[in-house]
Write an enzyme that holds these catalytic residues in place. Sequence first.
Site, PDB file in Angstrom:
ATOM      1  N   HIS A 266       0.837  -1.197   0.000  1.00 50.64           N
ATOM      2  CA  HIS A 266       0.000   0.000   0.000  1.00 50.64           C
ATOM      3  C   HIS A 266       0.865   1.238   0.000  1.00 50.64           C
ATOM      4  CE1 HIS A 266      -3.270   2.729   0.939  1.00 50.64           C
ATOM      5  NE2 HIS A 266      -4.047   1.771   0.477  1.00 50.64           N
ATOM      6  N   ASP A 317      -8.034  -5.513  -0.515  1.00 48.93           N
ATOM      7  CA  ASP A 317      -8.472  -6.400  -1.591  1.00 48.93           C
ATOM      8  C   ASP A 317      -8.151  -7.873  -1.347  1.00 48.93           C
ATOM      9  OD1 ASP A 317      -9.616  -4.501  -3.366  1.00 48.93           O
ATOM     10  OD2 ASP A 317      -7.594  -3.733  -3.676  1.00 48.93           O
TER      11      ASP A 317
HETATM   12  N1  COA Z   1       3.859  -7.619  -4.672  1.00 51.76           N
HETATM   13  C1  COA Z   1       5.187  -7.626  -4.790  1.00 51.76           C
HETATM   14  N2  COA Z   1       5.968  -6.557  -4.604  1.00 51.76           N
HETATM   15  C2  COA Z   1       5.337  -5.413  -4.289  1.00 51.76           C
HETATM   16  C3  COA Z   1       3.957  -5.327  -4.128  1.00 51.76           C
HETATM   17  C4  COA Z   1       3.217  -6.494  -4.341  1.00 51.76           C
HETATM   18  N3  COA Z   1       1.904  -6.488  -4.204  1.00 51.76           N
HETATM   19  N4  COA Z   1       3.618  -4.072  -3.787  1.00 51.76           N
HETATM   20  C5  COA Z   1       4.755  -3.386  -3.738  1.00 51.76           C
HETATM   21  N5  COA Z   1       5.789  -4.193  -4.026  1.00 51.76           N
HETATM   22  C6  COA Z   1       7.194  -3.822  -4.079  1.00 51.76           C
HETATM   23  C7  COA Z   1       7.525  -3.165  -5.418  1.00 51.76           C
HETATM   24  O1  COA Z   1       7.868  -4.092  -6.390  1.00 51.76           O
HETATM   25  C8  COA Z   1       8.637  -2.257  -4.988  1.00 51.76           C
HETATM   26  O2  COA Z   1       9.764  -3.075  -4.780  1.00 51.76           O
HETATM   27  P1  COA Z   1      11.230  -2.587  -5.179  1.00 51.76           P
HETATM   28  O3  COA Z   1      11.469  -1.387  -4.299  1.00 51.76           O
HETATM   29  O4  COA Z   1      12.063  -3.762  -4.895  1.00 51.76           O
HETATM   30  O5  COA Z   1      11.142  -2.223  -6.640  1.00 51.76           O
HETATM   31  C9  COA Z   1       8.214  -1.767  -3.629  1.00 51.76           C
HETATM   32  O6  COA Z   1       7.412  -2.826  -3.079  1.00 51.76           O
HETATM   33  C10 COA Z   1       7.393  -0.480  -3.657  1.00 51.76           C
HETATM   34  O7  COA Z   1       6.260  -0.708  -4.491  1.00 51.76           O
HETATM   35  P2  COA Z   1       5.566   0.368  -5.403  1.00 51.76           P
HETATM   36  O8  COA Z   1       4.821  -0.324  -6.487  1.00 51.76           O
HETATM   37  O9  COA Z   1       6.529   1.418  -5.778  1.00 51.76           O
HETATM   38  O10 COA Z   1       4.525   0.967  -4.385  1.00 51.76           O
HETATM   39  P3  COA Z   1       3.407   2.019  -4.734  1.00 51.76           P
HETATM   40  O11 COA Z   1       3.203   2.796  -3.494  1.00 51.76           O
HETATM   41  O12 COA Z   1       3.693   2.744  -5.987  1.00 51.76           O
HETATM   42  O13 COA Z   1       2.144   1.106  -5.056  1.00 51.76           O
HETATM   43  C11 COA Z   1       0.423  -0.413  -4.729  1.00 51.76           C
HETATM   44  C12 COA Z   1       1.214   0.713  -4.109  1.00 51.76           C
HETATM   45  C13 COA Z   1      -0.771  -0.731  -3.838  1.00 51.76           C
HETATM   46  C14 COA Z   1      -0.106   0.010  -6.088  1.00 51.76           C
HETATM   47  C15 COA Z   1       1.335  -1.649  -4.858  1.00 51.76           C
HETATM   48  O14 COA Z   1       1.685  -2.113  -3.586  1.00 51.76           O
HETATM   49  C16 COA Z   1       0.706  -2.756  -5.681  1.00 51.76           C
HETATM   50  O15 COA Z   1       0.794  -2.738  -6.907  1.00 51.76           O
HETATM   51  N6  COA Z   1       0.030  -3.732  -5.011  1.00 51.76           N
HETATM   52  C17 COA Z   1      -0.655  -4.784  -5.741  1.00 51.76           C
HETATM   53  C18 COA Z   1      -1.979  -4.277  -6.257  1.00 51.76           C
HETATM   54  C19 COA Z   1      -2.971  -4.076  -5.163  1.00 51.76           C
HETATM   55  O16 COA Z   1      -3.149  -4.906  -4.315  1.00 51.76           O
HETATM   56  N7  COA Z   1      -3.663  -2.942  -5.239  1.00 51.76           N
HETATM   57  C20 COA Z   1      -4.712  -2.610  -4.300  1.00 51.76           C
HETATM   58  C21 COA Z   1      -4.323  -1.439  -3.470  1.00 51.76           C
HETATM   59  S1  COA Z   1      -5.488  -1.173  -2.184  1.00 51.76           S
END
Ligand code: COA
Length: 375
Positions: A266, A317
């Site tokens: 998140h 989710d």
């Molecule tokens: N699975 C695996 N790795 C994840 C992850 C996940 N669900 N969520 C974050 N990470 C990792 C990223 O790959 C990144 O790793 P790195 O630093 O080694 O590259 C790090 O954690 C930061 O992630 P990032 O995508 O930059 O975070 P964000 O703040 O931009 O995105 C979300 C937040 C929620 C979009 C992201 O966690 C995600 O895509 N989650 C899955 C989708 C989801 O469940 N969405 C519902 C949100 S309520």
Amino acid sequence: MSEAVAEYSGAIDKGLEGVVACSTGISSIVDATLCYRGYTIEDLAAHSTFEEVVYLLWNDRLPNKTELQQFQGELQEFITLPKEAIQVLKALPTKNVHPMAWLRSAVSILGQYDVEAQSEDAAAKRRMALRLTARMGGLVSLFERTRKGQELIAPKPGKSLAYNFLWTLFGKEPDPDFVKTMDVALILHADHELNCSAFAARVSASSLSDVYSAITSAICALKGPLHGGANEQVMLMLLDIGSFDNCRKWVKDALEHKKKIMGFGHRVYKNGDPRAKILSQMSEKLTAKMGMAHWFQMSKHIDDTVQSEKGLLPNVDFYSATVYYSMGIPIDLFTPIFAVSRISGWMAHVFEQWQNNRIYRPRGKWTGKTGLRYP
Ligand code: COA
């Protein structure tokens, strides 16, 4: 480089992380505590109803008994979809169409059947909010029944939005446990500070566009798998993994290949999403009741593995997927359910935006070519 370009050459917060884009008094996130208008989500999930929460989000206070009855009556008055709109909505294609894509069009179409859609009057705007909130569940049911070639079911007077959603979807008396579960799920999804879809709604509203445009924008943003679309992806992942014994290997492989595990991580919560804790308990209870305990056990195993391997915690989710699945809800309707609830928060954001409006117009840091001459 011109001065105008140099002016915007500072650091960029990718995805606007940490950027405060506006003031808001609707919902707050402090560490792992989510509050709507000052009440914790745990308190509201345990003691209120979705209708009360909608009233709270829109009025900045809980209703008394009379106010709640009146509010439920207003929602009831608007719950039935307009006949002329139903004909058009039934004619929309449903085959190979994602329900969120259908819903995006449907809300836009409803705007064309609302004679008040362009009104600037505050009371008319409130009526639009009531109509959309009352009808979002019925829209999702209409989609489902149309694609199955089934007749539309009329909502029952005097029943809650959660009840009527399940009733119009399945066309049979819903299990009281399902109604309660759906009601709590709607409460938990109602608002979430400046999330992607609420921000999209506010951006559209900030140009002084209309209610239907703002809500259509929000649905577009909610559809994506990084936002509301994740709950559907979680269930597909569980089905793909297939068994408890596969969970650990599947997760490790996915992480090794830098794949995102849906339902984890998140932007704001780094110490856990409080909604996930409540939904986890709901999932445990409901999957056991429905003879599907293995889905919860698998989820818990995945949760533990993702935590130990990557240090990521589940978000809203993750456990909502098995909650909806155990009720027999089709997987691609999981994200539309999010909209059935979040419409309440979107409307609160649109109204808050209009109370103190200024158009959103940020700048972009120029990284392209400069000074070219037309040959
Ligand atoms: N699975 C695996 N790795 C994840 C992850 C996940 N669900 N969520 C974050 N990470 C990792 C990223 O790959 C990144 O790793 P790195 O630093 O080694 O590259 C790090 O954690 C930061 O992630 P990032 O995508 O930059 O975070 P964000 O703040 O931009 O995105 C979300 C937040 C929620 C979009 C992201 O966690 C995600 O895509 N989650 C899955 C989708 C989801 O469940 N969405 C519902 C949100 S309520």
